[in-house]
Every structure is written in C-alpha cells, then in structure tokens.
Design a protein around this motif. Sequence first.
Motif, PDB file in Angstrom:
ATOM      1  N   ASN A 109      12.235  -0.756   0.592  1.00 49.58           N
ATOM      2  CA  ASN A 109      12.133   0.012  -0.650  1.00 49.58           C
ATOM      3  C   ASN A 109      10.963   0.991  -0.607  1.00 49.58           C
ATOM      4  O   ASN A 109      11.057   2.110  -1.120  1.00 49.58           O
ATOM      5  CB  ASN A 109      11.980  -0.931  -1.847  1.00 49.58           C
ATOM      6  CG  ASN A 109      13.312  -1.537  -2.271  1.00 49.58           C
ATOM      7  OD1 ASN A 109      14.342  -0.874  -2.225  1.00 49.58           O
ATOM      8  ND2 ASN A 109      13.291  -2.794  -2.671  1.00 49.58           N
ATOM      9  N   ALA A 110       9.849   0.591   0.015  1.00 50.58           N
ATOM     10  CA  ALA A 110       8.709   1.496   0.140  1.00 50.58           C
ATOM     11  C   ALA A 110       9.077   2.720   0.956  1.00 50.58           C
ATOM     12  O   ALA A 110       8.688   3.849   0.634  1.00 50.58           O
ATOM     13  CB  ALA A 110       7.530   0.761   0.778  1.00 50.58           C
ATOM     14  N   ARG A 129       0.824  -1.207   0.000  1.00 47.84           N
ATOM     15  CA  ARG A 129       0.000   0.000   0.000  1.00 47.84           C
ATOM     16  C   ARG A 129       0.857   1.256   0.000  1.00 47.84           C
ATOM     17  O   ARG A 129       0.465   2.284   0.530  1.00 47.84           O
ATOM     18  CB  ARG A 129      -0.945   0.020   1.209  1.00 47.84           C
ATOM     19  CG  ARG A 129      -1.808  -1.227   1.318  1.00 47.84           C
ATOM     20  CD  ARG A 129      -2.603  -1.193   2.602  1.00 47.84           C
ATOM     21  NE  ARG A 129      -3.235  -2.484   2.831  1.00 47.84           N
ATOM     22  CZ  ARG A 129      -4.478  -2.757   2.481  1.00 47.84           C
ATOM     23  NH1 ARG A 129      -5.209  -1.847   1.880  1.00 47.84           N
ATOM     24  NH2 ARG A 129      -4.998  -3.937   2.726  1.00 47.84           N
ATOM     25  N   ALA A 130       2.029   1.206  -0.568  1.00 54.60           N
ATOM     26  CA  ALA A 130       2.921   2.368  -0.547  1.00 54.60           C
ATOM     27  C   ALA A 130       2.404   3.515  -1.387  1.00 54.60           C
ATOM     28  O   ALA A 130       2.772   4.646  -1.165  1.00 54.60           O
ATOM     29  CB  ALA A 130       4.319   1.972  -1.036  1.00 54.60           C
ATOM     30  N   MET A 145      10.687   8.577   1.220  1.00 55.64           N
ATOM     31  CA  MET A 145      11.679   9.600   1.536  1.00 55.64           C
ATOM     32  C   MET A 145      11.936  10.498   0.333  1.00 55.64           C
ATOM     33  O   MET A 145      12.085  11.714   0.466  1.00 55.64           O
ATOM     34  CB  MET A 145      12.986   8.942   1.984  1.00 55.64           C
ATOM     35  CG  MET A 145      12.950   8.280   3.336  1.00 55.64           C
ATOM     36  SD  MET A 145      14.520   7.459   3.692  1.00 55.64           S
ATOM     37  CE  MET A 145      15.652   8.871   3.743  1.00 55.64           C
ATOM     38  N   GLU A 146      11.981   9.900  -0.849  1.00 49.40           N
ATOM     39  CA  GLU A 146      12.244  10.672  -2.061  1.00 49.40           C
ATOM     40  C   GLU A 146      11.135  11.670  -2.362  1.00 49.40           C
ATOM     41  O   GLU A 146      11.365  12.691  -3.005  1.00 49.40           O
ATOM     42  CB  GLU A 146      12.421   9.715  -3.246  1.00 49.40           C
ATOM     43  CG  GLU A 146      13.698   8.897  -3.168  1.00 49.40           C
ATOM     44  CD  GLU A 146      13.715   7.734  -4.136  1.00 49.40           C
ATOM     45  OE1 GLU A 146      14.772   7.109  -4.285  1.00 49.40           O
ATOM     46  OE2 GLU A 146      12.663   7.439  -4.742  1.00 49.40           O
ATOM     47  N   ALA A 147       9.932  11.383  -1.879  1.00 52.07           N
ATOM     48  CA  ALA A 147       8.790  12.255  -2.169  1.00 52.07           C
ATOM     49  C   ALA A 147       8.452  13.187  -1.014  1.00 52.07           C
ATOM     50  O   ALA A 147       7.487  13.949  -1.103  1.00 52.07           O
ATOM     51  CB  ALA A 147       7.566  11.399  -2.507  1.00 52.07           C
ATOM     52  N   LEU A 199      17.603   7.314  -4.141  1.00 55.25           N
ATOM     53  CA  LEU A 199      18.039   6.589  -2.952  1.00 55.25           C
ATOM     54  C   LEU A 199      18.310   5.118  -3.231  1.00 55.25           C
ATOM     55  O   LEU A 199      18.670   4.368  -2.324  1.00 55.25           O
ATOM     56  CB  LEU A 199      16.994   6.717  -1.835  1.00 55.25           C
ATOM     57  CG  LEU A 199      16.789   8.126  -1.272  1.00 55.25           C
ATOM     58  CD1 LEU A 199      15.786   8.109  -0.139  1.00 55.25           C
ATOM     59  CD2 LEU A 199      18.099   8.728  -0.785  1.00 55.25           C
ATOM     60  N   GLY A 200      18.124   4.700  -4.468  1.00 46.62           N
ATOM     61  CA  GLY A 200      18.480   3.350  -4.856  1.00 46.62           C
ATOM     62  C   GLY A 200      17.522   2.296  -4.356  1.00 46.62           C
ATOM     63  O   GLY A 200      16.372   2.572  -3.982  1.00 46.62           O
ATOM     64  N   TYR A 201      18.021   1.065  -4.335  1.00 45.79           N
ATOM     65  CA  TYR A 201      17.229  -0.094  -3.909  1.00 45.79           C
ATOM     66  C   TYR A 201      17.891  -0.741  -2.700  1.00 45.79           C
ATOM     67  O   TYR A 201      19.112  -0.815  -2.604  1.00 45.79           O
ATOM     68  CB  TYR A 201      17.102  -1.112  -5.042  1.00 45.79           C
ATOM     69  CG  TYR A 201      16.322  -0.608  -6.229  1.00 45.79           C
ATOM     70  CD1 TYR A 201      14.976  -0.272  -6.098  1.00 45.79           C
ATOM     71  CD2 TYR A 201      16.930  -0.447  -7.473  1.00 45.79           C
ATOM     72  CE1 TYR A 201      14.254   0.201  -7.176  1.00 45.79           C
ATOM     73  CE2 TYR A 201      16.210   0.019  -8.559  1.00 45.79           C
ATOM     74  CZ  TYR A 201      14.879   0.347  -8.405  1.00 45.79           C
ATOM     75  OH  TYR A 201      14.165   0.815  -9.472  1.00 45.79           O
ATOM     76  N   ALA A 202      17.065  -1.233  -1.799  1.00 44.53           N
ATOM     77  CA  ALA A 202      17.559  -1.808  -0.549  1.00 44.53           C
ATOM     78  C   ALA A 202      18.350  -3.082  -0.807  1.00 44.53           C
ATOM     79  O   ALA A 202      17.962  -3.929  -1.615  1.00 44.53           O
ATOM     80  CB  ALA A 202      16.388  -2.088   0.388  1.00 44.53           C
TER      81      ALA A 202
END
Length: 466
Positions: free
Chosen positions: A428-429, A234-235, A434-436, A276-279
């Motif tokens: 990742n969610a 639900r991200a 954070m990016e938004a 921020l890339g991928y975890a």
Amino acid sequence: MLSSPQPAALSAGTRVEVRDLYFNTPARRKFLKTEATEFAHCDEAFRRIALSRPKVGFSLRHNERAQWSLRRCGDPAQRFAEVLGEEFARAAIHLDEQSGSLRLWGMAGSPAFDRGARDLQYFYVNGRFVRDKLLAHAIREAYRDVLHHERHPAFVLFLELDPQGVDVNVHPTKTEVRFRDSRAMHQFVFHALNKALSASAAGAVRTIASTMVPRPVPAARYAPPPIQATLGLRAAEPRGGFYAGLFGTDAGTTSVAAAAVAEVPGAAAEAEIPPLGYALGQLHGIYILAQNEAGLMLVDMHAAHERVVYERLKAALDGAAIAMQPLLIPVSFAADRLETATVEENQGALQQLGFEIAVLSPTTLAVRAVPALLKDADAVALARAVLRDIREHGASRALTERRNEILATMACHGSVRASRALTVPEMNALLRDMEATERSGQCNHGRPTWRQITLAELDAMFMRGK
C-alpha cells in the motif's frame, strides 16, 4: 495539354481529380509504383489535410468507390478520432500550452499507445504539415523517459507562432522549415509536451474511471486495515527517509496475504478509495494485486518502485546533490586500474551523486557511503555501474546530458527485486507513492508499471449478466 482549363461551377468547395497520370510521358510513368502504393500516398496526403481542417468536410473516392467521408465538425478531437481511430483518441493526452506568441495544442498518444513505426505522427506549423528534425528531436526528448527503447509515439500537434519567426521556403515540398530562434522553439515544444506527459498514475486511473459507466455500489466496501505507527513504514517521511526500513526488513514468507483487506460496513465504507486502490496480495512475488473503484489493478512492483526512486533521485540532484548514507562497515572490492583511475579523477562528481569511494590500493576500492535513497542496494554492483557510466561518458556529461541515464541505472539497482515478498502495508505504501509520482505509469525504460482491469471486463470474462 488536352485543352485549356475550363471553369466548373460548384455550389461550394473544391474537387480534385487525378486520372491517367503521365499517360503521355512514358519516362515518368515507369517510375510510378503499383496502383495500391500510389493510392496509399494519395490517402496519406488526404489524411494530412483532413486533420488540419476539422471545420471543412472531406470525401475521397478511388475507382468510383468511397474511401472517406468526413463531415465538418467544431471539435478537432472528433476529426482526430475519425482519421486516426478511436483507440488513439482514448489513449491520447490533450494539451494546450501557450507562451507569448507561441502555442502548442493537439493530442499526444500516451506512452502505452506506442508504435513500431512513425505512421501516426502529424505535426503542423501554422496549419501546414511539416517534417522538421528540430521538432522531431524535441518530441523524442519529451518521450525519452517514458517510451520503451525503439518504439515511436503517436501524435497530432499544432504549433502556432508569428509567421515572421519561421521560413517555410527552404524545401520544394514545403515540409521542412527553419525557425528564427530554433533553440527557443525546441525548448518550448519539449517543455510543453513533457508537462503533458508528466502525469502520475493517479491521474491516469482517474481518466479511465471517468469513462466508465457507473454501476451500483454494494452496501459494504473494502478498506485497508488500520496501519499502526509501530510498523515503521516511514512512507510519509521526507526524501532522506524514503522507504527507510520498508524493504530492508523481513516482509514475511507468504506471497498472498489473506489479511489484505477488511470488510467494513456503515460510515467507514463511504471513505474515498484511492485511485490505485488497496493491495489484496502479491502474485509470484512480481505483481501487486489491488482493488480500486474501477475494478482490479495489476502493478509490476519492481518497475513501479524503479520509477519512484528515479524521480526522487532527479529531484534530489536538482536540489544540489544527493544525500549520502555512510556505511557502518565500508565495503571493499577488487577493481581494475581503469576503475581506480576513474575514482581518483572524479571525486567531485561521485559526491554529487551521493557516493564516497576510497582507493585502498591500485587494485582495491572501498565504498564508504552510498545515496541515502539507495542504502539497501548492493553497494558494489551500484558503484561498478556508476563508475562504468562515468568512465564511458565523462563526469561532465554524466551530470548534464547523460544525467538521467546514470540516475536510471542507480534507480534500477536500488529498486525492490522480483520474488521479494512484501507485506500488505508495504504494498500500500508503494501504491500511495505511485499516486504522488510523475510519470509513474511507465518505468525508466518505458515499460508500463500498471494495468487496469475494469469490472465490466471481469464480468465479460465470466459471462455475468448473460
């Protein structure tokens, strides 16, 4: 007076010499400090003037030794870097805001470039250095959400306005001023600086990446595994469903996920990597390790989630009131009479903050609903913290000038805790949120939420290429 002033011809410019100050006035001379201290004051006066006039060259000599030699330059940022240091220039945020006849421009240090003292604070009004309480308060308010505790920001800012709107003759040193419309001036400076500081983590990472030297990209890159709809992340849901089910489900027992990324060749490898890339995995249940274009990202998951929740609570309260989530089974707890009285007197304020708390007896309260964004938080601890803030500051202040503080308290209680194991999709969610999110580079208390370690820094650690 040794002699009357005599003309001294120069090809251009001005020279100021200070020698044997107060040599024939012992009463004044005894108040002078040591030579090093007095020169430090001269050096500071030199800095203030040099920063305000980048198109003028300056030099400073002390005891026949050159201390400064600044060439004139067309770019003010170059002068700022020369005087305040390259570290400040790299960490500073450029701003240039205008509203009518008002303009604020210059460079403000990022929250990460904080100081223990106010030694790198330069503010100019129409080109003249000032230390004004009104302007200082506006700047502190702009940094309040992103600066840690008693730390101080660094900045060199220039305010330009109609000279008729400011009185510069209120102090012998001319460092204090009075504005005709002080409230409007405060709001303009606050909003201009606040806007510049409201960058998301994505913007900050892109800034770092833009300064890096390009390096060859391997034939295959890493991309995240496909996320199935059945995961229930639900991200991308509306605010009311923020992280619904995300941190409320069992995230597994492993703290380092081996399936963090999948190597994919060909066309899929060319997909753009988010800032921020991928975890990659989780370190000691505290930090998220992620791979981005620049290298390795380290993210403090509690601090990052706290900022995301805080900003969404602010947006919800700005919209009218925070959505409630009724509890299937109300949670009752023992309360003192002050807490009971606070509930009885402030039902309206509690509802605006997303709470429904009922009085069962003079010493018992029941939480029947909590903010929907914080539905997985400890209802009793959250209710006690909010009641304490309302009791100490009053409901009206809690919803106006103390609003951000009380929302920060709520966000802290509702954020994912350290030592909580998260799945890779959950991590990742959080990175995408954070990016938004504005100001996601710092938590509500001003601590950094992420750090970038570039590939060049990693190569240096392991002496690659040497």
